[in-house]
Design an enzyme around this catalytic site. Structure first.
Site, PDB file in Angstrom:
ATOM      1  N   ASP A  38      21.485  12.348  79.067  1.00 32.20           N
ATOM      2  CA  ASP A  38      22.696  13.170  79.139  1.00 32.20           C
ATOM      3  C   ASP A  38      22.690  14.103  80.352  1.00 32.20           C
ATOM      4  O   ASP A  38      21.643  14.436  80.898  1.00 32.20           O
ATOM      5  CB  ASP A  38      22.821  14.039  77.877  1.00 32.20           C
ATOM      6  N   HIS A 180      17.421  14.016  78.654  1.00 38.11           N
ATOM      7  CA  HIS A 180      18.319  14.596  79.666  1.00 38.11           C
ATOM      8  C   HIS A 180      17.756  14.321  81.059  1.00 38.11           C
ATOM      9  O   HIS A 180      16.608  14.692  81.323  1.00 38.11           O
ATOM     10  CB  HIS A 180      18.453  16.107  79.481  1.00 38.11           C
TER      11      HIS A 180
HETATM   12 ZN   LIG Z   1      24.765  17.625  77.291  1.00 39.07          ZN
END
Ligand SMILES: [Zn+2]
Length: 257
Positions: A38, A180
């Site tokens: 992400d 992430h």
């Molecule tokens: Zn996010």
């Protein structure tokens, strides 16, 4: 008010999960799982991540933030050309239950433009925050909402070994795992470095080699039955307001919203 919430909740229980549920994982007997990344693309860390994935011949799914994608279109293209899937993670990462419906739709559509022509109709809400209306709106815009069943908790400063163990001790057939490759917003500058996450991923892929195959979200869904949950969550406003980011001053929420 509380009785109203109870009534809505009761009504929800009889609405098929297919309509309002959110995909968290896939039921499959195949040894497959999905890695998701992400908040990118990130000019430093996304190319390094692509190298790690290439080294292990692994495909993944990137939930990109429109504002970052617009700034780094070359990296968006590079991710797509390498065979990874690209999904929508909003324009600038607000908590969806805390903004208006109109703004939510604008957020999804602006990101969609920034990741075109590579983006697929997969949406992951920022912070994993969602209410019933924002969930339905994503469907109305033609999106499947994809959450996760497992996280590496890589938005804090855990070391690589710890993060790798988080995943390895819980991974199952059909898991959707959250990482992430960038942090669009963070509480502390020292969490920004994605080096430990990249090391954790490299170790993970080495250790599970031969036991699990990592595939994109569309491929994972094609290999089993998506599992859906009633996923309703809003992050505390004080936590959201206590953030910084590389794209200027982040949004501040007030209790009135
Ligand atoms: Zn996010």
């Amino acid at each position: 008010m509380h009785s109203l919430i109870r009534k809505v909740y009761k009504a929800l229980r009889v609405v098929p999960l297919f309509a309002v549920g959110t995909i968290t994982n896939v039921s499959t007997s195949n040894p497959v799982a999905a890695l998701t990344f992400d908040d990118g693309p990130d000019p430093v860390f996304t190319p390094l991540l692509l190298d790690v994935l290439k080294k292990h011949r692994t495909k993944a799914t990137f939930f990109m933030v429109g504002k970052a994608a617009e700034r780094h279109p070359d990296i968006v293209k590079e991710v797509a050309v390498a065979g990874h899937a690209i999904g929508n993670h909003s324009w600038d990462h607000p908590s969806f239950p805390l903004i208006t419906g109109r703004e939510r739709r604008t957020q999804i559509e602006a990101c969609e433009k920034a990741i075109a022509p590579y983006g697929q109709r997969l949406f992951r809400p920022p912070y994993g925050d969602q209410n019933l209306l924002s969930r339905l709106e994503a469907s109305w815009l033609g999106y499947q909402v994809i959450m996760y069943s497992l996280t590496a908790v890589d938005w804090l400063d855990h070391d690589a070994e710890w993060m790798k163990n988080q995943v390895i001790s819980r991974i199952q057939n059909g898991s959707i795992i959250l990482f992430h490759d960038s942090l669009f917003q963070y509480r502390d500058n020292r969490y920004v470095d994605r080096g430990p996450m990249l090391n954790a991923l490299d170790m993970l892929l080495t250790e599970v080699s031969g036991r699990f195959i990592f595939v994109t979200i569309p491929e994972l869904i094609s290999q089993g039955r998506p599992q859906r949950a009633y996923w309703i969550k809003t992050t505390d406003i004080n936590i959201l307001n206590d953030r910084s980011g590389p794209y200027g001053e982040p949004r501040r929420y007030s209790k009135a919203q």
